[in-house]
Design a protein around this motif. Structure first.
Motif, mmCIF file in Angstrom:
data_model
loop_
_atom_site.group_PDB
_atom_site.id
_atom_site.type_symbol
_atom_site.label_atom_id
_atom_site.label_comp_id
_atom_site.label_asym_id
_atom_site.label_seq_id
_atom_site.Cartn_x
_atom_site.Cartn_y
_atom_site.Cartn_z
ATOM 1 N N ALA A 19 0.814 -1.213 0.000
ATOM 2 C CA ALA A 19 0.000 0.000 0.000
ATOM 3 C C ALA A 19 0.851 1.269 0.000
ATOM 4 O O ALA A 19 0.616 2.171 -0.815
ATOM 5 C CB ALA A 19 -0.940 -0.004 1.215
ATOM 6 N N TYR A 20 1.813 1.360 0.897
ATOM 7 C CA TYR A 20 2.540 2.616 1.035
ATOM 8 C C TYR A 20 3.432 2.929 -0.173
ATOM 9 O O TYR A 20 3.466 4.079 -0.626
ATOM 10 C CB TYR A 20 3.337 2.626 2.337
ATOM 11 C CG TYR A 20 2.446 2.640 3.555
ATOM 12 C CD1 TYR A 20 1.393 3.531 3.648
ATOM 13 C CD2 TYR A 20 2.639 1.754 4.602
ATOM 14 C CE1 TYR A 20 0.545 3.540 4.749
ATOM 15 C CE2 TYR A 20 1.799 1.759 5.710
ATOM 16 C CZ TYR A 20 0.759 2.654 5.779
ATOM 17 O OH TYR A 20 -0.068 2.659 6.861
ATOM 18 N N PRO A 21 4.163 1.964 -0.744
ATOM 19 C CA PRO A 21 4.860 2.274 -1.992
ATOM 20 C C PRO A 21 3.915 2.669 -3.120
ATOM 21 O O PRO A 21 4.239 3.547 -3.933
ATOM 22 C CB PRO A 21 5.593 0.963 -2.310
ATOM 23 C CG PRO A 21 5.804 0.320 -0.990
ATOM 24 C CD PRO A 21 4.565 0.647 -0.200
ATOM 25 N N ALA A 22 2.721 2.037 -3.173
ATOM 26 C CA ALA A 22 1.758 2.405 -4.212
ATOM 27 C C ALA A 22 1.254 3.832 -4.005
ATOM 28 O O ALA A 22 1.119 4.603 -4.961
ATOM 29 C CB ALA A 22 0.587 1.423 -4.206
ATOM 30 N N ILE A 23 0.977 4.196 -2.752
ATOM 31 C CA ILE A 23 0.509 5.554 -2.456
ATOM 32 C C ILE A 23 1.577 6.574 -2.804
ATOM 33 O O ILE A 23 1.296 7.617 -3.416
ATOM 34 C CB ILE A 23 0.117 5.651 -0.970
ATOM 35 C CG1 ILE A 23 -1.141 4.817 -0.700
ATOM 36 C CG2 ILE A 23 -0.125 7.094 -0.559
ATOM 37 C CD1 ILE A 23 -1.465 4.659 0.761
ATOM 38 N N ALA A 24 2.814 6.291 -2.424
ATOM 39 C CA ALA A 24 3.907 7.200 -2.766
ATOM 40 C C ALA A 24 4.102 7.279 -4.277
ATOM 41 O O ALA A 24 4.373 8.359 -4.818
ATOM 42 C CB ALA A 24 5.192 6.741 -2.083
ATOM 43 N N GLY A 25 3.950 6.140 -4.962
ATOM 44 C CA GLY A 25 4.058 6.152 -6.419
ATOM 45 C C GLY A 25 2.978 6.985 -7.074
ATOM 46 O O GLY A 25 3.219 7.642 -8.092
ATOM 47 N N ALA A 26 1.781 6.978 -6.494
ATOM 48 C CA ALA A 26 0.702 7.806 -7.034
ATOM 49 C C ALA A 26 1.046 9.291 -6.908
ATOM 50 O O ALA A 26 0.797 10.077 -7.832
ATOM 51 C CB ALA A 26 -0.601 7.500 -6.296
ATOM 52 N N ALA A 27 1.615 9.690 -5.778
ATOM 53 C CA ALA A 27 2.014 11.085 -5.606
ATOM 54 C C ALA A 27 3.111 11.454 -6.600
ATOM 55 O O ALA A 27 3.112 12.556 -7.168
ATOM 56 C CB ALA A 27 2.490 11.319 -4.172
ATOM 57 N N PHE A 28 4.052 10.528 -6.828
ATOM 58 C CA PHE A 28 5.105 10.784 -7.823
ATOM 59 C C PHE A 28 4.506 11.008 -9.207
ATOM 60 O O PHE A 28 4.898 11.937 -9.921
ATOM 61 C CB PHE A 28 6.081 9.615 -7.851
ATOM 62 C CG PHE A 28 6.994 9.632 -9.047
ATOM 63 C CD1 PHE A 28 8.133 10.413 -9.048
ATOM 64 C CD2 PHE A 28 6.693 8.883 -10.182
ATOM 65 C CE1 PHE A 28 8.969 10.447 -10.163
ATOM 66 C CE2 PHE A 28 7.516 8.908 -11.292
ATOM 67 C CZ PHE A 28 8.658 9.692 -11.281
ATOM 68 N N CYS A 29 3.580 10.142 -9.608
ATOM 69 C CA CYS A 29 2.970 10.275 -10.935
ATOM 70 C C CYS A 29 2.262 11.618 -11.084
ATOM 71 O O CYS A 29 2.311 12.251 -12.145
ATOM 72 C CB CYS A 29 1.992 9.133 -11.178
ATOM 73 S SG CYS A 29 2.782 7.513 -11.355
ATOM 74 N N LEU A 30 1.610 12.062 -10.020
ATOM 75 C CA LEU A 30 0.931 13.355 -10.056
ATOM 76 C C LEU A 30 1.922 14.483 -10.275
ATOM 77 O O LEU A 30 1.699 15.373 -11.106
ATOM 78 C CB LEU A 30 0.163 13.552 -8.752
ATOM 79 C CG LEU A 30 -0.605 14.866 -8.600
ATOM 80 C CD1 LEU A 30 -1.724 14.950 -9.627
ATOM 81 C CD2 LEU A 30 -1.193 14.989 -7.196
ATOM 82 N N LEU A 31 3.032 14.442 -9.558
ATOM 83 C CA LEU A 31 4.032 15.505 -9.683
ATOM 84 C C LEU A 31 4.798 15.409 -11.003
ATOM 85 O O LEU A 31 5.203 16.435 -11.553
ATOM 86 C CB LEU A 31 5.016 15.425 -8.515
ATOM 87 C CG LEU A 31 4.440 15.754 -7.133
ATOM 88 C CD1 LEU A 31 5.452 15.432 -6.052
ATOM 89 C CD2 LEU A 31 4.025 17.222 -7.056
ATOM 90 N N ALA A 32 4.999 14.205 -11.495
ATOM 91 C CA ALA A 32 5.781 14.020 -12.717
ATOM 92 C C ALA A 32 5.026 14.427 -13.971
ATOM 93 O O ALA A 32 5.608 14.425 -15.068
ATOM 94 C CB ALA A 32 6.225 12.561 -12.832
ATOM 95 N N LEU A 33 3.755 14.781 -13.845
ATOM 96 C CA LEU A 33 3.004 15.246 -15.015
ATOM 97 C C LEU A 33 3.613 16.506 -15.605
ATOM 98 O O LEU A 33 3.371 16.827 -16.767
ATOM 99 C CB LEU A 33 1.537 15.508 -14.622
ATOM 100 C CG LEU A 33 0.704 14.262 -14.306
ATOM 101 C CD1 LEU A 33 -0.686 14.679 -13.825
ATOM 102 C CD2 LEU A 33 0.599 13.356 -15.524
ATOM 103 N N GLY A 34 4.390 17.222 -14.818
ATOM 104 C CA GLY A 34 5.066 18.411 -15.324
ATOM 105 C C GLY A 34 6.252 18.116 -16.211
ATOM 106 O O GLY A 34 6.920 19.051 -16.678
#
Length: 219
Positions: free
Chosen positions: A40-55
């Protein structure tokens, strides 16, 4: 013992057995929950990364913020992985934005060169293609190591690049492990719809954090 009057279980014995069963149940439940945490926690952190990496140009600072959040989770048990990535991002953006601009341009250029050379019939295209593929692998491993080192040691900015070089290329085994993590992580995430996006960045970062711990312990 008289079969007509079977022995009844006393309160102490009943409590002891119940405690044993409950302890076993808690053991299995606790192990299951700990196992789910590592999903769960790596997946949650990965979701935040994907959101920020949209830039696009933000992917490297976002990877450093991801490493920072997962490092705090591993070291301190801080489960705020999603908000941890978002909170850490501004600091890594200020530290890495110049590097991030270059890092956002190089991989697409290498991929274009690889596609071009793969379609060329000339014999010279084979070694050139190998150089491009090798360069892309070196680029990926180094920047993973840079993000991991930055996440594990936010205050050690002057030494980030030197430590990243040591982590990535100081040992052939470490370099191969990081490269394998980058290649295997998206495959492991395939059973989930968004698995490659969520685990593609987070699992290699976790692997890098483990290697950083070992390097620091060997000093």
């Amino acid at each position: 013992m008289d079969e007509r009057h079977p022995r009844t279980m006393g309160p102490d014995e009943r409590a002891a057995r119940t405690t044993g069963w409950e302890r076993e149940a808690r053991g299995w439940a606790g192990a299951a929950l700990r196992g789910l945490e590592f999903v769960a926690y790596p997946a949650i952190a990965g979701a935040a990364f994907c959101l920020l990496a949209l830039g696009v140009v933000t992917w490297l600072p976002a990877l450093g913020a991801l490493a920072s959040a997962l490092h705090r989770w591993r070291r301190d048990g801080d489960t705020r992985c999603f908000t941890g990535v978002l909170t850490a991002f501004p600091g890594y953006w200020r530290a890495l934005w110049r590097h991030a601009l270059v890092a956002a341009v190089v991989p697409p250029a290498m991929l274009v060169a690889i596609v071009f050379l793969a379609g060329r019939p000339e014999p010279v295209s084979i070694p050139l293609l190998a150089v491009q593929v090798g360069g892309l692998a070196v680029f990926a491993v180094y920047h993973l190591a840079l993000a991991v080192v930055a996440g594990a040691d936010p205050g050690g900015r002057p030494a980030w690049r030197a430590r990243a070089l040591v982590l990535a290329f100081g040992s052939p085994r470490r370099g191969l492990v990081l490269l394998a993590a980058l290649l295997v992580a998206p495959v492991l995430g395939l059973p989930l719809v968004l698995g490659p996006l969520l685990f593609g960045p987070s699992l290699p970062v976790l692997c890098g954090l483990v290697l950083v711990d070992r390097v620091d312990a060997s000093r």
